[in-house]
Scaffold this motif. Structure first.
Motif, PDB file in Angstrom:
ATOM      1  N   GLU A  14      37.127  -7.529   3.992  1.00 20.00           N
ATOM      2  CA  GLU A  14      38.333  -7.069   4.811  1.00 20.00           C
ATOM      3  C   GLU A  14      37.803  -5.792   5.542  1.00 20.00           C
ATOM      4  O   GLU A  14      37.987  -5.659   6.604  1.00 20.00           O
ATOM      5  CB  GLU A  14      39.462  -6.578   4.163  1.00 20.00           C
ATOM      6  CG  GLU A  14      40.222  -7.629   3.141  1.00 20.00           C
ATOM      7  CD  GLU A  14      41.134  -7.400   2.440  1.00 20.00           C
ATOM      8  OE1 GLU A  14      40.972  -6.171   1.428  1.00 20.00           O
ATOM      9  OE2 GLU A  14      42.170  -8.004   2.279  1.00 20.00           O
ATOM     10  N   ILE A  15      36.868  -4.867   4.959  1.00 18.01           N
ATOM     11  CA  ILE A  15      36.357  -3.764   5.768  1.00 18.01           C
ATOM     12  C   ILE A  15      35.588  -4.200   6.953  1.00 18.01           C
ATOM     13  O   ILE A  15      35.745  -3.829   7.942  1.00 18.01           O
ATOM     14  CB  ILE A  15      35.659  -2.734   4.766  1.00 18.01           C
ATOM     15  CG1 ILE A  15      36.628  -1.985   3.670  1.00 18.01           C
ATOM     16  CG2 ILE A  15      34.859  -1.767   5.705  1.00 18.01           C
ATOM     17  CD1 ILE A  15      35.916  -1.464   2.670  1.00 18.01           C
TER      18      ILE A  15
ATOM     19  N   LEU B 135      34.754  -5.280  12.689  1.00 22.81           N
ATOM     20  CA  LEU B 135      34.481  -6.225  13.838  1.00 22.81           C
ATOM     21  C   LEU B 135      35.613  -6.042  14.729  1.00 22.81           C
ATOM     22  O   LEU B 135      35.302  -6.194  16.002  1.00 22.81           O
ATOM     23  CB  LEU B 135      34.541  -7.548  13.152  1.00 22.81           C
ATOM     24  CG  LEU B 135      33.817  -8.649  14.086  1.00 22.81           C
ATOM     25  CD1 LEU B 135      32.659  -8.425  14.815  1.00 22.81           C
ATOM     26  CD2 LEU B 135      34.012 -10.052  13.527  1.00 22.81           C
ATOM     27  N   GLU B 136      36.821  -5.961  14.316  1.00 26.64           N
ATOM     28  CA  GLU B 136      37.680  -6.144  15.335  1.00 26.64           C
ATOM     29  C   GLU B 136      37.613  -4.748  16.321  1.00 26.64           C
ATOM     30  O   GLU B 136      37.935  -4.962  17.234  1.00 26.64           O
ATOM     31  CB  GLU B 136      39.319  -5.930  14.571  1.00 26.64           C
ATOM     32  CG  GLU B 136      39.559  -7.291  13.817  1.00 26.64           C
ATOM     33  CD  GLU B 136      40.827  -7.326  13.232  1.00 26.64           C
ATOM     34  OE1 GLU B 136      41.449  -6.444  13.039  1.00 26.64           O
ATOM     35  OE2 GLU B 136      41.188  -8.299  12.442  1.00 26.64           O
ATOM     36  N   GLN B 137      37.380  -3.833  15.619  1.00 27.89           N
ATOM     37  CA  GLN B 137      37.376  -2.269  16.226  1.00 27.89           C
ATOM     38  C   GLN B 137      36.357  -2.596  17.267  1.00 27.89           C
ATOM     39  O   GLN B 137      36.300  -2.035  18.448  1.00 27.89           O
ATOM     40  CB  GLN B 137      36.987  -1.238  15.375  1.00 27.89           C
ATOM     41  CG  GLN B 137      36.778   0.063  16.037  1.00 27.89           C
ATOM     42  CD  GLN B 137      37.928   0.631  16.780  1.00 27.89           C
ATOM     43  OE1 GLN B 137      39.372   0.176  16.377  1.00 27.89           O
ATOM     44  NE2 GLN B 137      37.970   1.362  17.792  1.00 27.89           N
ATOM     45  N   LEU B 138      35.109  -3.258  16.999  1.00 30.73           N
ATOM     46  CA  LEU B 138      33.975  -3.264  17.795  1.00 30.73           C
ATOM     47  C   LEU B 138      34.340  -4.297  19.081  1.00 30.73           C
ATOM     48  O   LEU B 138      33.957  -3.923  20.111  1.00 30.73           O
ATOM     49  CB  LEU B 138      32.866  -3.861  17.237  1.00 30.73           C
ATOM     50  CG  LEU B 138      32.206  -2.745  16.216  1.00 30.73           C
ATOM     51  CD1 LEU B 138      31.017  -3.518  15.250  1.00 30.73           C
ATOM     52  CD2 LEU B 138      31.483  -1.394  16.902  1.00 30.73           C
TER      53      LEU B 138
ATOM     54  N   SER C 243      35.208  -3.895  25.033  1.00 31.44           N
ATOM     55  CA  SER C 243      35.986  -4.121  26.436  1.00 31.44           C
ATOM     56  C   SER C 243      36.425  -2.850  27.126  1.00 31.44           C
ATOM     57  O   SER C 243      36.877  -2.981  28.333  1.00 31.44           O
ATOM     58  CB  SER C 243      37.320  -4.958  26.099  1.00 31.44           C
ATOM     59  OG  SER C 243      38.047  -4.201  25.406  1.00 31.44           O
ATOM     60  N   THR C 244      36.040  -1.678  26.558  1.00 28.80           N
ATOM     61  CA  THR C 244      36.241  -0.445  27.180  1.00 28.80           C
ATOM     62  C   THR C 244      35.588  -0.245  28.521  1.00 28.80           C
ATOM     63  O   THR C 244      33.968  -0.461  28.284  1.00 28.80           O
ATOM     64  CB  THR C 244      36.014   0.713  26.263  1.00 28.80           C
ATOM     65  OG1 THR C 244      36.833   0.290  25.155  1.00 28.80           O
ATOM     66  CG2 THR C 244      36.277   1.972  26.573  1.00 28.80           C
ATOM     67  N   PRO C 245      36.122   0.014  29.688  1.00 26.08           N
ATOM     68  CA  PRO C 245      35.327   0.232  30.948  1.00 26.08           C
ATOM     69  C   PRO C 245      34.363   1.574  30.615  1.00 26.08           C
ATOM     70  O   PRO C 245      34.822   2.414  30.194  1.00 26.08           O
ATOM     71  CB  PRO C 245      36.016   0.282  32.132  1.00 26.08           C
ATOM     72  CG  PRO C 245      37.495   0.737  31.232  1.00 26.08           C
ATOM     73  CD  PRO C 245      37.336   0.263  29.799  1.00 26.08           C
ATOM     74  N   ARG C 246      33.146   1.509  30.918  1.00 22.20           N
ATOM     75  CA  ARG C 246      32.361   2.472  30.928  1.00 22.20           C
ATOM     76  C   ARG C 246      31.790   2.892  32.284  1.00 22.20           C
ATOM     77  O   ARG C 246      31.702   2.140  33.260  1.00 22.20           O
ATOM     78  CB  ARG C 246      30.899   1.974  30.250  1.00 22.20           C
ATOM     79  CG  ARG C 246      31.140   1.630  29.075  1.00 22.20           C
ATOM     80  CD  ARG C 246      31.266   2.295  27.903  1.00 22.20           C
ATOM     81  NE  ARG C 246      31.667   1.710  26.662  1.00 22.20           N
ATOM     82  CZ  ARG C 246      32.002   2.277  25.485  1.00 22.20           C
ATOM     83  NH1 ARG C 246      32.189   3.532  25.348  1.00 22.20           N
ATOM     84  NH2 ARG C 246      32.138   1.524  24.380  1.00 22.20           N
ATOM     85  N   THR C 247      31.699   4.342  32.548  1.00 23.34           N
ATOM     86  CA  THR C 247      31.159   4.994  33.600  1.00 23.34           C
ATOM     87  C   THR C 247      30.224   5.916  33.510  1.00 23.34           C
ATOM     88  O   THR C 247      29.867   6.422  32.322  1.00 23.34           O
ATOM     89  CB  THR C 247      32.015   5.722  34.457  1.00 23.34           C
ATOM     90  OG1 THR C 247      32.531   6.724  33.713  1.00 23.34           O
ATOM     91  CG2 THR C 247      33.325   4.939  34.689  1.00 23.34           C
TER      92      THR C 247
END
Length: 70
Positions: free
Chosen positions: A9-10, A15-18, A23-27
């Motif tokens: 479960e951990i 994995l869900e957090q990663l 998908s977080t946009p990076r600059t």
């Protein structure tokens, strides 16, 4: 909370957090630095720490008495 979860479960939660973070946009740091510098320099004329506070607007200026240690 994590104590009550199994290793599987951990790992699933990690994995869900990663997946979210991927998908977080990076600059680039250089672009962020130039934006930050421009923002700070735009506020510079009104910054009381740089410019100072005029005597008529300073609530701590004046003769209000004080503490004398003898």
């Amino acid at each position: 909370m994590a104590r009550d979860m199994s290793d599987k479960e951990i790992l699933k939660m990690e994995l869900e957090q990663l997946k979210k973070e991927v998908s977080t946009p990076r600059t680039p740091v250089s672009a962020n630095c130039t934006e930050t510098i421009a923002f700070v320099e735009g506020l510079l004329p009104n910054d009381p720490l740089i410019k100072g506070v005029s005597d008529d607007k300073n609530p701590y200026k004046g003769d209000k008495g004080g503490c004398i240690i003898t």
